[in-house]
Write an enzyme that holds these catalytic residues in place. Structure first.
Site, PDB file in Angstrom:
ATOM      1  N   SER A 144       3.338   4.774  66.173  1.00 17.14           N
ATOM      2  CA  SER A 144       2.457   5.997  66.551  1.00 17.14           C
ATOM      3  C   SER A 144       1.252   5.154  67.355  1.00 17.14           C
ATOM      4  O   SER A 144       1.127   4.099  67.274  1.00 17.14           O
ATOM      5  CB  SER A 144       1.782   6.558  65.167  1.00 17.14           C
ATOM      6  OG  SER A 144       0.820   7.533  65.700  1.00 17.14           O
ATOM      7  N   TYR A 157      -2.719   6.757  56.997  1.00 13.43           N
ATOM      8  CA  TYR A 157      -1.911   6.691  58.228  1.00 13.43           C
ATOM      9  C   TYR A 157      -2.142   5.719  59.317  1.00 13.43           C
ATOM     10  O   TYR A 157      -1.063   5.059  59.657  1.00 13.43           O
ATOM     11  CB  TYR A 157      -1.971   8.148  59.014  1.00 13.43           C
ATOM     12  CG  TYR A 157      -1.038   8.334  59.891  1.00 13.43           C
ATOM     13  CD1 TYR A 157       0.136   9.103  59.389  1.00 13.43           C
ATOM     14  CD2 TYR A 157      -1.052   8.093  61.361  1.00 13.43           C
ATOM     15  CE1 TYR A 157       1.347   9.108  60.467  1.00 13.43           C
ATOM     16  CE2 TYR A 157       0.013   8.577  62.309  1.00 13.43           C
ATOM     17  CZ  TYR A 157       1.003   9.040  61.684  1.00 13.43           C
ATOM     18  OH  TYR A 157       1.852   9.276  62.609  1.00 13.43           O
TER      19      TYR A 157
HETATM   20  P1  NAD Z   1       8.501  15.667  60.431  1.00 18.40           P
HETATM   21  O1  NAD Z   1       7.592  16.121  59.231  1.00 18.40           O
HETATM   22  O2  NAD Z   1       8.788  16.546  61.235  1.00 18.40           O
HETATM   23  O3  NAD Z   1       9.484  14.927  59.803  1.00 18.40           O
HETATM   24  C1  NAD Z   1       9.417  13.656  58.907  1.00 18.40           C
HETATM   25  C2  NAD Z   1      10.787  13.497  58.321  1.00 18.40           C
HETATM   26  O4  NAD Z   1      10.452  12.368  57.165  1.00 18.40           O
HETATM   27  C3  NAD Z   1      11.709  14.609  57.796  1.00 18.40           C
HETATM   28  O5  NAD Z   1      12.831  14.484  57.730  1.00 18.40           O
HETATM   29  C4  NAD Z   1      11.245  14.457  56.154  1.00 18.40           C
HETATM   30  O6  NAD Z   1      12.353  14.912  55.330  1.00 18.40           O
HETATM   31  C5  NAD Z   1      11.397  12.853  55.978  1.00 18.40           C
HETATM   32  N1  NAD Z   1      10.409  12.258  54.883  1.00 18.40           N
HETATM   33  C6  NAD Z   1       9.438  12.430  54.315  1.00 18.40           C
HETATM   34  N2  NAD Z   1       9.348  12.156  53.289  1.00 18.40           N
HETATM   35  C7  NAD Z   1      10.755  11.392  52.808  1.00 18.40           C
HETATM   36  C8  NAD Z   1      11.076  10.703  51.754  1.00 18.40           C
HETATM   37  N3  NAD Z   1      10.154  10.335  50.660  1.00 18.40           N
HETATM   38  N4  NAD Z   1      12.415  10.308  51.840  1.00 18.40           N
HETATM   39  C9  NAD Z   1      12.974  10.605  52.987  1.00 18.40           C
HETATM   40  N5  NAD Z   1      12.636  11.089  54.118  1.00 18.40           N
HETATM   41  C10 NAD Z   1      11.419  11.501  53.889  1.00 18.40           C
HETATM   42  O7  NAD Z   1       7.497  14.614  61.020  1.00 18.40           O
HETATM   43  P2  NAD Z   1       7.641  14.034  62.447  1.00 18.40           P
HETATM   44  O8  NAD Z   1       6.241  14.565  63.400  1.00 18.40           O
HETATM   45  O9  NAD Z   1       9.012  14.284  63.134  1.00 18.40           O
HETATM   46  O10 NAD Z   1       7.349  12.445  62.283  1.00 18.40           O
HETATM   47  C11 NAD Z   1       8.305  11.528  62.269  1.00 18.40           C
HETATM   48  C12 NAD Z   1       7.836  10.158  62.446  1.00 18.40           C
HETATM   49  O11 NAD Z   1       7.093  10.034  63.931  1.00 18.40           O
HETATM   50  C13 NAD Z   1       6.725   9.810  61.340  1.00 18.40           C
HETATM   51  O12 NAD Z   1       6.607   8.391  61.058  1.00 18.40           O
HETATM   52  C14 NAD Z   1       5.306  10.030  62.166  1.00 18.40           C
HETATM   53  O13 NAD Z   1       4.435   9.298  61.616  1.00 18.40           O
HETATM   54  C15 NAD Z   1       5.786   9.722  63.583  1.00 18.40           C
HETATM   55  N6  NAD Z   1       4.846  10.292  64.394  1.00 18.40           N
HETATM   56  C16 NAD Z   1       4.559  11.542  64.816  1.00 18.40           C
HETATM   57  C17 NAD Z   1       3.892  11.986  65.910  1.00 18.40           C
HETATM   58  C18 NAD Z   1       3.521  13.506  66.197  1.00 18.40           C
HETATM   59  O14 NAD Z   1       2.880  13.886  66.894  1.00 18.40           O
HETATM   60  N7  NAD Z   1       4.593  14.367  65.442  1.00 18.40           N
HETATM   61  C19 NAD Z   1       3.391  11.014  66.786  1.00 18.40           C
HETATM   62  C20 NAD Z   1       3.438   9.609  66.423  1.00 18.40           C
HETATM   63  C21 NAD Z   1       4.149   9.183  65.319  1.00 18.40           C
END
Ligand code: NAD
Length: 262
Positions: A144, A157
Site C-alpha cells: 500500500s 495497518y
Molecule cells: P476488500 O475488503 O475488498 O478485499 C479483501 C479480501 O481479503 C477479501 O477477498 C476478503 O475475503 C479477504 N480476506 C480478509 N480476511 C481474510 C482471511 N482471514 N482469510 C482469507 N481471506 C481474507 O479489500 P481491498 O481494498 O480489495 O484490499 C485488498 C488488499 O489491497 C489489502 O491488502 C489492502 O490492504 C490493499 N490495499 C487496498 C487499497 C484500497 O484503497 N482499497 C489501497 C492500498 C492497498
C-alpha cells in the site's frame, strides 16, 4: 515478453476488491488462477465458474483462512497439485481498522498483523521451494502507499504494510539467483468495499457530506484526486509476472497518483 498465458497464479483475498480484479485480469490474460478469500460459498462458486466459462481457462478456489498457517501452506500446495506448477503468488488479503493508538483494540492489531503481513510470510515460505525448483517464479505482494508513508489512526495497518515492504526486500535478496523475483505493488486509494465503508464513516464522523469526505479527506493525500483503477494495478502485475519483469526485484512500486512523491 508480456505474456502470462498458462501461468499458474494464487491470489489471496480474491473474493472481493483488488484481489478479485487482479485474479480476473490474470484469467483474462490466459493464466490459471487459484482464488481465495472469505464469503458466501454460493457467491464464490458463481464467481469462480463465471470466470472459468467467460475466459475458457481453469479457475479453482481454496478457502484457506489467512489466520491459519497450515491452511495457507495447503493453498500454495493445492495450486501445484491442481496445475503442476506455481508461477505467481500474489499475497493480497487484507483488513483495516482505524482508531487512535491508545484505544486500538488489541484483537484488531493482532488480526491486521496476521492477515496483512504474517499470511504473506506463510504463503511465500510455502511458494519459494516450488519456485526455486522450477528456476522461475514471481511473488508480488499487494502492500500500500501506507507501506511507504504513514497516516494517523492506522497504526496496525501502516506497521503491517511497512512490514510487507521489508519482507519483500528480504525475500528478493534470497531468491534473486534462482530465477525468482519478489516485489510489492503499493496502491493509493482504490474504490473497493474496504474503502467505500470509510467514505460514509468519515462523513459521519466529521459531520460533512460524503462528497466532501471523499475529496478533502480520503483523496486529500492523492494529488490526482482520483481513485486508482483496477486495470492500472493489473497492468503492473502482468508486467512484473511476465518475462519483461525479470530484473525488477525487491522493488516497492507506488501506483498512487503522486501521493508518495510528497
Ligand atoms: P476488500 O475488503 O475488498 O478485499 C479483501 C479480501 O481479503 C477479501 O477477498 C476478503 O475475503 C479477504 N480476506 C480478509 N480476511 C481474510 C482471511 N482471514 N482469510 C482469507 N481471506 C481474507 O479489500 P481491498 O481494498 O480489495 O484490499 C485488498 C488488499 O489491497 C489489502 O491488502 C489492502 O490492504 C490493499 N490495499 C487496498 C487499497 C484500497 O484503497 N482499497 C489501497 C492500498 C492497498
Amino acid at each position: 515478453m508480456f505474456e502470462v498465458k498458462d501461468h499458474v497464479a494464487v491470489v489471496t483475498g480474491s473474493t472481493s476488491g483488488i484481489g478479485l480484479a487482479l485474479a480476473e485480469g490474470l484469467v483474462r490474460a490466459g493464466a490459471k488462477v487459484v482464488l481465495n478469500g472469505l464469503g458466501d460459498p454460493k457467491a464464490i462458486e458463481k464467481t469462480r465458474a463465471g470466470l472459468e466459462s467467460k475466459h475458457g481457462v481453469p479457475v479453482r478456489y481454496h478457502g484457506a483462512d489467512m489466520l491459519e498457517p497450515d491452511q495457507i501452506a495447503d493453498m500454495v500446495g493445492f495450486a501445484e497439485r491442481e496445475f503442476g506448477r506455481l508461477d505467481l503468488l500474489v499475497p493480497n488479503a487484507g483488513i483495516q481498522h482505524v482508531a487512535p493508538v491508545e484505544e486500538f483494540p488489541i484483537a484488531k492489531w493482532n488480526a491486521i498483523l496476521a492477515i496483512n503481513l504474517t499470511s504473506a510470510f506463510h504463503a511465500i515460505r510455502a511458494a519459494v521451494p516450488i519456485m526455486k525448483r522450477q528456476k522461475r517464479g514471481r511473488i508480488v505482494n499487494i502492500a500500500s502507499a501506507h507501506g511507504l508513508r504513514a497516516s494517523p489512526f492506522k497504526s496496525a495497518y501502516v506497521a503491517a504494510k511497512h512490514g510487507v515492504v521489508g519482507l519483500t526486500k528480504t525475500v528478493a535478496l534470497e531468491v534473486a539467483e534462482h530465477g525468482v523475483t519478489c516485489n510489492a505493488i503499493c496502491p493509493g486509494y482504490v474504490k473497493t468495499p474496504l474503502v467505500e465503508g470509510q467514505i460514509a464513516d468519515t462523513a459521519k464522523a466529521r459531520g460533512i457530506s460524503e462528497e466532501e469526505a471523499l475529496k478533502n479527506v480520503i483523496l486529500a493525500a492523492q494529488p490526482t484526486k482520483k481513485f486508482v483503477e483496477y486495470d492500472e494495478l493489473t497492468g503492473l502485475l502482468i508486467y512484473l509476472a511476465s518475462d519483461a519483469g525479470a530484473s525488477v526485484n525487491g522493488a516497492s512500486l507506488a501506483i498512487d497518483g503522486g501521493w508518495t512523491a510528497k
